[in-house]
Structures are given as C-alpha cells and as structure tokens.
Design a protein around this motif. Structure first.
Motif, mmCIF file in Angstrom:
data_model
loop_
_atom_site.group_PDB
_atom_site.id
_atom_site.type_symbol
_atom_site.label_atom_id
_atom_site.label_comp_id
_atom_site.label_asym_id
_atom_site.label_seq_id
_atom_site.Cartn_x
_atom_site.Cartn_y
_atom_site.Cartn_z
ATOM 1 N N ILE A 239 0.860 -1.186 0.000
ATOM 2 C CA ILE A 239 0.000 0.000 0.000
ATOM 3 C C ILE A 239 0.899 1.240 0.000
ATOM 4 O O ILE A 239 1.737 1.409 0.897
ATOM 5 N N ALA A 240 0.761 2.076 -0.993
ATOM 6 C CA ALA A 240 1.644 3.240 -1.139
ATOM 7 C C ALA A 240 1.501 4.190 0.048
ATOM 8 O O ALA A 240 0.396 4.430 0.547
ATOM 9 N N GLU A 241 2.625 4.720 0.507
ATOM 10 C CA GLU A 241 2.593 5.701 1.590
ATOM 11 C C GLU A 241 1.966 7.012 1.104
ATOM 12 O O GLU A 241 2.102 7.393 -0.059
ATOM 13 N N ASN A 242 1.267 7.672 2.027
ATOM 14 C CA ASN A 242 0.636 8.976 1.766
ATOM 15 C C ASN A 242 -0.391 8.927 0.626
ATOM 16 O O ASN A 242 -0.596 9.922 -0.075
ATOM 17 N N THR A 243 -1.023 7.777 0.456
ATOM 18 C CA THR A 243 -2.007 7.652 -0.606
ATOM 19 C C THR A 243 -3.311 8.365 -0.241
ATOM 20 O O THR A 243 -3.672 8.451 0.942
ATOM 21 N N LYS A 244 -3.996 8.857 -1.263
ATOM 22 C CA LYS A 244 -5.312 9.478 -1.084
ATOM 23 C C LYS A 244 -6.347 8.845 -2.010
ATOM 24 O O LYS A 244 -7.382 9.440 -2.287
ATOM 25 N N GLU A 245 -6.047 7.661 -2.480
ATOM 26 C CA GLU A 245 -6.940 7.007 -3.423
ATOM 27 C C GLU A 245 -8.300 6.704 -2.788
ATOM 28 O O GLU A 245 -8.391 6.413 -1.588
#
Length: 307
Positions: A239-245
């Motif tokens: 899970i990508a860091e700092n994601t806003k998806e």
C-alpha cells in the motif's frame, strides 16, 4: 528417535529407548508408544521393577540454557527437580516375580514395548521468558534413575479446525473503511510460513493515509494472569505511503517467525486443580495511520498450529 545405548553403573547393562511415532509430537488423547531395549551382558537383578515415567512440569522465572544436541532452548533446571511437577504417569516395563522375589536376567537382549495414554486436559509444550511447560520420559531401576534417559516429549494441542475465517471490518472518521481477511484458519508455527492477507480500503473523502502497518501480538495467560508480547511490526509495502486514493484493493504478505508456540485455549470444564491453566492466542493488529483523522484499527485473529 531413540537414545543412544549407554552403559549404566546401576545395572551393568546397555539400554536405549525408541519412540514409534512418525511425528516428533503428540496430541491430547493420543498414545506415546515405543520400546525399551535392554542388553544384559552378564547378570541383572530386579528387586522391584524397571519403569518408565512420563513427567509434566511447569518451570517459572528461570533463565534459558541452550543445549548443543537440541534445536530448542530449555530452562536452567535439573531433569529430576520435583518443583511444580503436575503430571507423573508410571508405566512398568519389567517387574519382579509374583511372589516378591527378585528377577534375574542373564546374558540376554530383550525389547519391552510400552504404551502411555495421554489425557484430554494437558497444556501444550511451550517456552516463554516467564515460564515454560515441559514433558519428558525417565527410566527407573528399583527406584533409582537410570543415567542418560531424560527424553523430551512435545505435546501439541488438538488439530485446529479448517474453516474460512470471516473478514474483519472497521470504519474510522472521514468514513474511511478498512476490511481485512485471511484465506485459511490456521498457519504452521514451525517453518516461517507466508500469510497472505486481503486488504480493502474505502476512502470516499480522500483523506491522506500515511501508512498501513501490521503488528503480530501474542497473548499468553498462566493461571489467569495475562501478558502480551509483540512478535513483530511490519509496514505493508503493498500500500503506497501517503495515498489518497478512493479505493485500495490489494493482497499483502506477512512472514511468521519460526517456532511460535501453537495457539491453545483450554477447556475449563473438568480441569484438574494441579494442572496449570495456560492460554496462547495470536492476532494481527492492522493500523491505517491517517493524517488529521482518527486512525482505524483492525484486530484479526491468527491461529497458529504445530503442523
């Protein structure tokens, strides 16, 4: 899986012990079977009996001491220390004659089979910093312990049920919803298994998710006193860091360390007073670290077996 033959100062004989189980562990309600091999080179006198004892012992607050001929650590405790012994099952191998006179065996090599049934309320073999439960076999000749016959036995819980566990769901502030699930109901604690985990995050307001971590916690209870041990904490790199998806759907993998003590929840019904009450459970604590919002947490049970 036997002991090497050893000359005994007590019997002037060679002897060894062999277990017949194809596994290196036993479960409650099973039977420990094997043979005692005796090679009498001159003459052996038996006043009472030669017997084999299965002993269960609770050891507390002792330091570990490694042994080069074993793959596991052991508490620094002598084999025949009687402190906290909660089980002694004696199985007679050879007895004196029926009229009470001594039995004499001369120049003979014989094998004596034995069977030791296990009950239903025995706590499993386990080792922790604060305490351990150990089982072992010892052989006695006319009440005297034969040298070099201390044999460790591993007792495991019943086979876990194979089911598909239900997913866990939690919703935090900002309507961030996280769902986690495991594909099966238990994992081996013996050989660093990979645990796949399905992860779904719904983030309708596009809050920043800084990172998602998984913490494996072990909860251990001894006679009602609980303690928690952190096994590891891992960052879920999938899970990508700092994601806003808005939507995150992925599969993550976690590797369990080897030799975790198996999950065990005792049946309190009919538990004998002298048998220690021990419970061992595990859970993943999945945390989505949010920026400016309440962090959602999931607790996901992870049963560990000995298979």
């Amino acid at each position: 899986m036997g002991l090497n033959s050893t000359k005994s100062a007590l019997t002037n004989a060679e002897y060894s012990l062999t277990l017949s189980s194809p596994n290196d562990f036993y479960r409650n309600l099973s039977t420990i079977q094997g043979e005692f091999h005796l090679n009498v080179r001159s003459k052996l006198r038996i006043e009472k009996e030669i017997r084999i004892d299965l002993i269960g012992q609770l050891l507390e607050n002792k330091k570990y001491a490694s042994r080069s001929n074993r793959n596991s650590s052991q508490f620094n405790n002598t084999p025949n220390n009687n402190n906290n012994i909660f089980l002694t099952y004696s199985c007679s191998l050879i007895t004196s004659h029926e009229n009470g006179t001594a039995r004499t065996i001369k120049h003979q090599q014989v094998n004596y089979p034995f069977r030791i049934p296990l009950g239903s309320n025995l706590p499993p073999s386990c080792e922790f910093k604060e305490f351990c439960v150990v089982y072992y076999l010892e052989i006695y000749h006319d009440g005297r312990l034969l040298p070099n016959t201390h044999k460790r036995i591993t007792i495991a819980p019943q086979t876990p049920q194979i089911i598909v566990p239900l997913p866990c769901k939690v919703t935090g502030s900002g309507d961030v919803t996280m769902i986690c699930s495991l594909p099966k109901s238990f994992y081996s604690g013996r050989d660093c298994p990979v645990v796949p985990m399905s992860m779904s995050i719904t983030n309708p307001k596009q809050k920043q998710i800084k990172a998602v971590t998984a913490q494996l916690m072990q909860t251990v209870s001894l006679n009602g006193i609980k303690r928690e041990n952190e096994i590891f904490t891992a960052l879920l790199n999938e899970i990508a860091e700092n994601t806003k998806e808005n939507e995150v759907n992925t599969k993550c993998e976690l590797v369990l360390p080897a030799n975790l003590s198996p999950t065990y929840v005792p049946n309190e019904t009919g538990q004998p007073d002298n048998v220690p009450s021990i419970a061992i459970t595990y859970e993943f604590r999945i945390t989505a670290q949010m920026k400016g919002a309440t962090t959602p947490n999931i607790r996901l049970s992870v049963p560990i077996g000995i298979e």
